[in-house]
Motif scaffolding. Structure first.
Motif, PDB file in Angstrom:
ATOM      1  N   MET A 106      11.484   4.487   9.316  1.00  0.00           N
ATOM      2  CA  MET A 106      11.571   5.202   8.048  1.00  0.00           C
ATOM      3  C   MET A 106      10.187   5.529   7.493  1.00  0.00           C
ATOM      4  N   ALA A 107       9.253   4.607   7.640  1.00  0.00           N
ATOM      5  CA  ALA A 107       7.895   4.853   7.167  1.00  0.00           C
ATOM      6  C   ALA A 107       7.297   6.062   7.892  1.00  0.00           C
ATOM      7  N   GLY A 108       7.570   6.160   9.198  1.00  0.00           N
ATOM      8  CA  GLY A 108       7.089   7.316   9.950  1.00  0.00           C
ATOM      9  C   GLY A 108       7.734   8.607   9.501  1.00  0.00           C
ATOM     10  N   GLU A 109       9.044   8.566   9.277  1.00  0.00           N
ATOM     11  CA  GLU A 109       9.772   9.760   8.858  1.00  0.00           C
ATOM     12  C   GLU A 109       9.304  10.267   7.489  1.00  0.00           C
ATOM     13  N   LEU A 110       8.990   9.321   6.599  1.00  0.00           N
ATOM     14  CA  LEU A 110       8.655   9.675   5.220  1.00  0.00           C
ATOM     15  C   LEU A 110       7.149   9.765   4.966  1.00  0.00           C
ATOM     16  N   SER A 111       6.360   9.556   6.026  1.00  0.00           N
ATOM     17  CA  SER A 111       4.891   9.571   5.891  1.00  0.00           C
ATOM     18  C   SER A 111       4.432   8.628   4.789  1.00  0.00           C
ATOM     19  N   ALA A 112       4.954   7.414   4.847  1.00  0.00           N
ATOM     20  CA  ALA A 112       4.646   6.393   3.843  1.00  0.00           C
ATOM     21  C   ALA A 112       4.294   5.091   4.548  1.00  0.00           C
ATOM     22  N   THR A 113       3.746   4.157   3.797  1.00  0.00           N
ATOM     23  CA  THR A 113       3.478   2.838   4.349  1.00  0.00           C
ATOM     24  C   THR A 113       4.742   1.985   4.265  1.00  0.00           C
ATOM     25  N   ARG A 114       4.753   0.898   5.018  1.00  0.00           N
ATOM     26  CA  ARG A 114       5.872  -0.044   4.914  1.00  0.00           C
ATOM     27  C   ARG A 114       6.067  -0.482   3.463  1.00  0.00           C
ATOM     28  N   ASN A 115       4.968  -0.856   2.802  1.00  0.00           N
ATOM     29  CA  ASN A 115       5.070  -1.329   1.424  1.00  0.00           C
ATOM     30  C   ASN A 115       5.692  -0.277   0.517  1.00  0.00           C
ATOM     31  N   GLN A 116       5.283   0.965   0.685  1.00  0.00           N
ATOM     32  CA  GLN A 116       5.808   2.014  -0.180  1.00  0.00           C
ATOM     33  C   GLN A 116       7.298   2.223   0.031  1.00  0.00           C
ATOM     34  N   VAL A 117       7.758   2.126   1.255  1.00  0.00           N
ATOM     35  CA  VAL A 117       9.193   2.264   1.512  1.00  0.00           C
ATOM     36  C   VAL A 117       9.963   1.104   0.883  1.00  0.00           C
ATOM     37  N   VAL A 118       9.419  -0.106   0.984  1.00  0.00           N
ATOM     38  CA  VAL A 118      10.081  -1.267   0.375  1.00  0.00           C
ATOM     39  C   VAL A 118      10.195  -1.078  -1.138  1.00  0.00           C
ATOM     40  N   LEU A 119       9.119  -0.653  -1.771  1.00  0.00           N
ATOM     41  CA  LEU A 119       9.148  -0.439  -3.218  1.00  0.00           C
ATOM     42  C   LEU A 119      10.119   0.673  -3.590  1.00  0.00           C
ATOM     43  N   ALA A 120      10.132   1.737  -2.811  1.00  0.00           N
ATOM     44  CA  ALA A 120      11.064   2.841  -3.068  1.00  0.00           C
ATOM     45  C   ALA A 120      12.506   2.387  -2.902  1.00  0.00           C
ATOM     46  N   TRP A 121      12.751   1.511  -1.910  1.00  0.00           N
ATOM     47  CA  TRP A 121      14.097   0.971  -1.683  1.00  0.00           C
ATOM     48  C   TRP A 121      14.567   0.168  -2.893  1.00  0.00           C
ATOM     49  N   LEU A 122      13.687  -0.615  -3.466  1.00  0.00           N
ATOM     50  CA  LEU A 122      14.044  -1.394  -4.656  1.00  0.00           C
ATOM     51  C   LEU A 122      14.335  -0.463  -5.832  1.00  0.00           C
ATOM     52  N   MET A 123      13.437   0.483  -6.063  1.00  0.00           N
ATOM     53  CA  MET A 123      13.619   1.374  -7.212  1.00  0.00           C
ATOM     54  C   MET A 123      14.864   2.232  -7.071  1.00  0.00           C
ATOM     55  N   ARG A 124      15.224   2.598  -5.827  1.00  0.00           N
ATOM     56  CA  ARG A 124      16.422   3.400  -5.600  1.00  0.00           C
ATOM     57  C   ARG A 124      17.665   2.683  -6.084  1.00  0.00           C
ATOM     58  N   GLN A 125      17.626   1.361  -6.088  1.00  0.00           N
ATOM     59  CA  GLN A 125      18.765   0.550  -6.530  1.00  0.00           C
ATOM     60  C   GLN A 125      18.679   0.155  -8.002  1.00  0.00           C
ATOM     61  N   GLY A 126      17.720   0.733  -8.705  1.00  0.00           N
ATOM     62  CA  GLY A 126      17.584   0.436 -10.123  1.00  0.00           C
ATOM     63  C   GLY A 126      16.885  -0.875 -10.404  1.00  0.00           C
ATOM     64  N   ILE A 127      16.122  -1.370  -9.435  1.00  0.00           N
ATOM     65  CA  ILE A 127      15.376  -2.621  -9.601  1.00  0.00           C
ATOM     66  C   ILE A 127      13.908  -2.287  -9.794  1.00  0.00           C
ATOM     67  N   ASP A 128      13.287  -2.887 -10.786  1.00  0.00           N
ATOM     68  CA  ASP A 128      11.868  -2.658 -11.056  1.00  0.00           C
ATOM     69  C   ASP A 128      11.037  -3.695 -10.313  1.00  0.00           C
ATOM     70  N   PRO A 129      10.297  -3.294  -9.273  1.00  0.00           N
ATOM     71  CA  PRO A 129       9.518  -4.259  -8.508  1.00  0.00           C
ATOM     72  C   PRO A 129       8.211  -4.619  -9.205  1.00  0.00           C
ATOM     73  N   ILE A 130       7.871  -5.896  -9.162  1.00  0.00           N
ATOM     74  CA  ILE A 130       6.582  -6.372  -9.662  1.00  0.00           C
ATOM     75  C   ILE A 130       5.649  -6.495  -8.471  1.00  0.00           C
ATOM     76  N   VAL A 131       4.465  -5.925  -8.596  1.00  0.00           N
ATOM     77  CA  VAL A 131       3.519  -5.894  -7.486  1.00  0.00           C
ATOM     78  C   VAL A 131       2.245  -6.631  -7.872  1.00  0.00           C
ATOM     79  N   GLY A 132       1.835  -7.555  -7.012  1.00  0.00           N
ATOM     80  CA  GLY A 132       0.538  -8.190  -7.169  1.00  0.00           C
ATOM     81  C   GLY A 132      -0.473  -7.441  -6.320  1.00  0.00           C
ATOM     82  N   ALA A 133      -1.701  -7.339  -6.793  1.00  0.00           N
ATOM     83  CA  ALA A 133      -2.722  -6.597  -6.061  1.00  0.00           C
ATOM     84  C   ALA A 133      -4.054  -7.319  -6.150  1.00  0.00           C
ATOM     85  N   SER A 134      -4.875  -7.143  -5.116  1.00  0.00           N
ATOM     86  CA  SER A 134      -6.216  -7.729  -5.124  1.00  0.00           C
ATOM     87  C   SER A 134      -7.306  -6.690  -4.945  1.00  0.00           C
ATOM     88  N   ARG A 135      -6.907  -5.421  -4.758  1.00  0.00           N
ATOM     89  CA  ARG A 135      -7.865  -4.337  -4.596  1.00  0.00           C
ATOM     90  C   ARG A 135      -7.328  -3.081  -5.287  1.00  0.00           C
TER      91      ARG A 135
END
Length: 286
Positions: free
Chosen positions: A230-259
């Motif tokens: 799916m990441a290849g089909e959508l020209s996205a990263t694995r992380n972006q697809v996971v976040l999009a999958w959560l949001m598609r279901q009406g779930i707001d994902p919390i993301v931690g970042a270090s950069r």
């Protein structure tokens, strides 16, 4: 990173009064709120650009003594915890206040009343329950109605695309997985759902961050294979697809970042065009 988050259209900052006692030499929390407070003071107008969510329940009252000295959810602890959070943040209210975990040593009526009082005072604009069983949340909402105070209107639980083996204990103390019952409650009562550890500490994209042992099963292998496709089909990263999958279901994902680039990549997930057919493919892979 905070500047980048706001510049990219980010709004919610989710923290807790106990972050991060396990890594701080002091043995108590408060560092995260102090950092956000310093950032707000250094950026005129920043408070109007963001919404702040924080939590009470888990901050150790005695350094290096958790969970034995965790503050809990008594009325006194809730009010004291919030006042200390406001002082560290340098604000007069928070936009969301979470009960960080259950405290069954305190009558639920008392906790509900304390949270309701904070909304009445304008100290917290919204309130929610993190790491609570669905039946406890529903009971708390019933008690709020009886007391005539604001009920919890949001849930925060751990959830991601790959799931641990059923009934497998999690090594992270206090984490509670999102269940079908939680989603049923949220949909029937109109509650918002936030998910933490959404990207499993970078395990989807970093070889040096392997998935925890609890996720080592055939379902994970199948789901990750679909994720790569799916990441290849959508020209996205694995992380972006996971976040999009959560949001598609009406779930707001919390993301931690270090950069900064992590922040930018996460915000870009909002543009990933994930449809119902993609969600169905993941469901079949499980």
């Amino acid at each position: 990173m905070l500047d980048s988050f706001v510049a990219g259209g980010g709004v919610w900052l989710d923290t807790a009064n106990c972050y991060s006692f396990w890594a701080d030499p002091s043995g108590v929390g408060g560092a995260s709120e102090r950092l956000i407070g310093a950032w707000l003071r250094a950026r005129p107008g920043a408070r109007d650009a963001v919404r702040i969510a924080t939590k009470v329940r888990q901050n150790p009252l005695v350094p290096h003594s958790w969970p034995d000295s965790a503050e809990g959810l008594s009325g006194r602890a809730v009010h004291a915890g919030v006042e200390e959070s406001l002082d560290r943040l340098g604000v007069d209210h928070v936009d969301m206040l979470w009960a960080h975990a259950e405290d069954r040593a305190v009558p639920l009526e008392e906790t509900v009343g304390a949270f309701g009082e904070l909304v009445t005072k304008g100290t917290a604009l919204r309130i929610g329950a993190a790491n609570h069983a669905a039946w406890r949340v529903e009971r708390a909402r019933s008690l709020a109605r009886e007391q005539g105070v604001e009920p919890w209107t949001a849930l925060q639980l751990r959830h991601s695309l790959v799931q641990p083996r059923p009934l497998t204990p999690l090594p992270e103390a206090g984490h509670r997985m999102l269940t079908a019952e939680d989603m049923d409650l949220a949909r029937s009562e109109g509650l918002t759902v936030w998910s933490y550890s959404a990207l499993l500490w970078g395990a989807y994209v970093r070889a040096d961050k392997p998935l925890p042992q609890a996720y080592d099963h055939l379902g994970t292998t199948r789901v990750l294979s679909v994720l790569d496709d799916m990441a290849g089909e959508l020209s996205a990263t694995r992380n972006q697809v996971v976040l999009a999958w959560l949001m598609r279901q009406g779930i707001d994902p919390i993301v931690g970042a270090s950069r900064v680039e992590h922040v930018e990549q996460a915000l870009a997930a909002r543009q990933v065009a994930l449809g119902d057919e993609h969600v169905a493919r993941f469901a079949e892979a499980r």
